[in-house]
Motif scaffolding. Structure first.
Motif, PDB file in Angstrom:
ATOM      1  N   GLY A  54     -26.558   1.745  37.494  1.00 32.11           N
ATOM      2  CA  GLY A  54     -27.355   2.946  37.274  1.00 32.11           C
ATOM      3  C   GLY A  54     -26.468   4.118  36.906  1.00 32.11           C
ATOM      4  N   GLY A  55     -27.062   5.309  36.923  1.00 29.33           N
ATOM      5  CA  GLY A  55     -26.303   6.528  36.726  1.00 29.33           C
ATOM      6  C   GLY A  55     -26.466   7.210  35.386  1.00 29.33           C
ATOM      7  N   LEU A  56     -27.049   6.532  34.418  1.00 32.95           N
ATOM      8  CA  LEU A  56     -27.215   7.141  33.101  1.00 32.95           C
ATOM      9  C   LEU A  56     -28.677   7.492  32.851  1.00 32.95           C
ATOM     10  CD1 LEU A  56     -24.965   4.789  30.928  1.00 32.95           C
ATOM     11  CD2 LEU A  56     -24.346   6.962  31.972  1.00 32.95           C
ATOM     12  N   SER A  57     -28.865   8.600  32.161  1.00 25.98           N
ATOM     13  CA  SER A  57     -30.228   8.966  31.787  1.00 25.98           C
ATOM     14  C   SER A  57     -30.199   9.669  30.435  1.00 25.98           C
ATOM     15  CB  SER A  57     -30.859   9.882  32.842  1.00 25.98           C
ATOM     16  OG  SER A  57     -30.145  11.097  32.929  1.00 25.98           O
ATOM     17  N   THR A  64     -26.601  11.064  29.375  1.00 22.28           N
ATOM     18  CA  THR A  64     -25.713  11.799  30.268  1.00 22.28           C
ATOM     19  C   THR A  64     -25.586  11.042  31.580  1.00 22.28           C
ATOM     20  OG1 THR A  64     -27.534  13.098  31.183  1.00 22.28           O
ATOM     21  CG2 THR A  64     -26.355  14.048  29.305  1.00 22.28           C
ATOM     22  N   GLY A  65     -24.609  11.414  32.367  1.00 20.16           N
ATOM     23  CA  GLY A  65     -24.424  10.804  33.673  1.00 20.16           C
ATOM     24  C   GLY A  65     -23.134  10.021  33.747  1.00 20.16           C
ATOM     25  N   THR A  66     -22.979   9.318  34.832  1.00 17.80           N
ATOM     26  CA  THR A  66     -21.799   8.499  35.075  1.00 17.80           C
ATOM     27  C   THR A  66     -22.223   7.045  35.146  1.00 17.80           C
ATOM     28  OG1 THR A  66     -20.763  10.285  36.319  1.00 17.80           O
ATOM     29  CG2 THR A  66     -19.866   8.081  36.647  1.00 17.80           C
TER      30      THR A  66
END
Length: 72
Positions: A54-57, A64-66
């Motif tokens: 997970g972590g991306l959007s 964005t995100g990690t």
């Protein structure tokens, strides 16, 4: 497929065994070992499994995100 240390070790060991009785000369033996070691590394890298956690959007277009993952 998971990254397995014993598989890498076996390939490295085989690389040295193949040139132990080599009569082609030092440079040829070094080249053969280097080629075998490079192949073992490529095989190991290609056997890695990356699982996205997970972590991306992308709410408005750009992602964005990690990147969160597990590596085996």
């Amino acid at each position: 497929m998971a990254l397995v240390k014993e598989t890498i070790k076996a390939e490295v060991k085989q690389a040295f065994v193949q040139v132990m009785d080599d009569t082609e000369g030092r440079e040829a033996s070094i080249d053969r070992v280097a080629e075998s070691l490079a192949e073992a590394m490529v095989n190991a890298i290609q056997s890695i499994t990356i699982t996205y956690v997970g972590g991306l959007s992308a709410p408005t277009g750009a992602v964005t995100g990690t990147f969160q993952c597990t590596i085996k």
